[in-house]
Design an enzyme around this catalytic site. Sequence first.
Site: not given
Ligand code: IFM
Length: 760
Positions: A335, A473, A585-586
């Site tokens: 992040d 993830e 997920k993202q």
């Molecule tokens: O770094 C992130 C990850 O990409 C997704 N889960 C939460 C983490 C912390 O924000």
Amino acid sequence: MEQTLEPTADAAWVLVDDGCDALRESDRETRFTVSNGFLAARASRAINQSRQRIAPPSTYVAGLFDTRDIERPVPELVPAPDWLQIRVSLPGGPLIQHFGPGPSHPLTLDMRRGLLLTECRLVEGSAVSLRLRLLRLTSQDQRALGLQLLHLETDEGETEITLEASMDGFDSDLTSERLEHEFGVWRTHLSGKGLAMSAAVALRIDGQTLLPTVLSPFRWSWTWRTRPGQVVCFDRLVALARSDAPDQDPGERARNVLDGARTKGWRRVVEQHETAWSNRWSRSDVKVEGDGTAQKALRFAVYHLNGAANPEDPRVSIGARALTGADYRGHVFWDTEIFLLPFYILTWPEAARSLLMYRFHTLDGARAKAAERGWRGAFYAWESTDTGLEATPEQAVGPDRQIIDILTGAQEQHISADVAYAVWQYWQATGDDEFLVAAGAEILLETGRFWASRAQPEADGLHHIRGVIGPDEYHENIDDNAFTNVMARWNIRRALEVAAMLREQWPAQWTALSRRLDLNESELEHWTGVAETMATGLDSGTGLFEQFTGYFDLEDVDLSAYAGRTVPMDVVLGRERTQQSQVIKQADVVALLALLPEEFAGAAGKKNFDYYEPRCGHGSSLSTALHGLVAARLGDVETALDYFHRTAAVDLADTKVAIGGGIHIAAQGGLWMMSVFGFAGLSLRSDGLAFAPHLPASWSSLSFSVQWRGRRLSVRVDQVNQQLEASLEVGEPMILIVGGRPYPLASEAPLILHLESPPP
Ligand code: IFM
């Protein structure tokens, strides 16, 4: 004091909460946190709190990590003593906080001045009524300092009253080493870190000082008779200092800072804090005309970003919730490098450098992690604390309440390339050669070396990276994740570039560094070969990257059928089915497109976005920002605006995620990135800064400042007149590239450039 307690009048600069909903208390405490990157105080109520309250403790000190449980050795940020407690009582007991009619907005975050202002009324029946106004700050000028002010007016009642100021929570996670009336030193149990606090209090009644009774260390009490119209002013200054080794004593530092503050007095402390905030805002404010919600969201984002970093401490970085809450235990993830560093690099390079120096200081941990697994170079911790050793917990409770193994610490390997990416961006934007030679080059070389050892040649003649987790993830233990592999290739290439550059421009340093790292020509040749033959999953026919090997064969779930769901997709489908599906997920390939758009030739960017966007469930708060950024760059401005508001809602809308565990600081960084890289279309080039603006229809203008290679410039995109205005405030002339054409910009000659109308 009264004037100091008045919030900024312009509503765009303040966040206000009526503060009457007990169920939202913890969210509010997060949102209204005051922080300076070293010391943070959540907005927990200070007045007449019971010791049994459920809300988490309110004070954090950056870098104060300890491992509480020897059985499960996961280091976590230890809360510091809560220095803000106040109890106001009559002889019969504490007064009751009254939430009825009265002051309409008890909680105000004055973002312009970096202050939390609160109000409350304390009553006993109709006989006694007091109006309290409070201020708290953690100084942006001197980060060790915290200040609390209280202004108490008696509306009704003539009675004896007692005000007790105390501190809470220093007996749980810390061992007391020294405790005096106004001074204490504590140690963390296992890591041996020291924390010192020095405090000073004063109370005046109608201008006359009343001396306290000292009840015990950090606990003072004053008793007097109230009468209507009486004004009582209380101030408390605290100074905190951290030390990192068992033999270091932080006490003297805390005492010195407090002595200095006491000498200058709280008014000067406030003044210097406000000046420091004003300097930060002049370099980082983003103004939006035409969209009040977006404006407020950006102020909130920039407020928290400015409060999260500390340019003076290269031993700490920013956790996934900054210093605003306990979630993720203060751990540092990608992040910081991917979502926060862009803001710091372009508005606060000193803070950016310090954050990267944290990665330099944790290189040994990263080297150890790689070596333990039989690889070379630096494999950074997926969750990092103070040592750089891996801090990801090994198990957690999954969405279906089952205990699951957490594989991210072992498999989310793109972190090494993310750190390298941030180092390169910093150097590109600042031209800070001294950093590159002293620290950045080593990070780039060691991460490049990691990838060259990690990727293995196979029968198809390509190098493969098997057994990883990408940003998405939901899919574990996958092979050749496009994001990971392309970032790895990019990382190796930058490592080779920096090696060549050092050899050429700083030969003595190159000789010393290459010797120390035992790096020779044949190893560099090997790296070149790995980069040239890295598997990427790119289908050159369609221009599509396959997110990982076999992704295209997975179940294609139509996410539109689940519109309106209130839980993440892995909860809806269950873990196993999600893993067997294309649900993401993202942002993953979309994240790659956001970071390395040059890897997507011609229409490939749009093609990949159109393919992956409908498959993304946005199960992480990091996801929407990168989608918004890419959509804006592609000119799909209304989609981008929708993502902007969804990202803003993460921490600002009560209907969304619970935020009691802290601000999603990456989402805040993402809002800034969306505005500057997306809507204004800024990109860093070796010859200058390029802009390709696409503003949403409702934004009549967007203005911001950036720093580039020692220069400071302000930029305004004016949608109404279709022009870009730029002025160079500090530094040598430079080049701006707008609409693909270079324009010289000098301080005496601001630019006003007409923008081509965006395509319909
Ligand atoms: O770094 C992130 C990850 O990409 C997704 N889960 C939460 C983490 C912390 O924000």
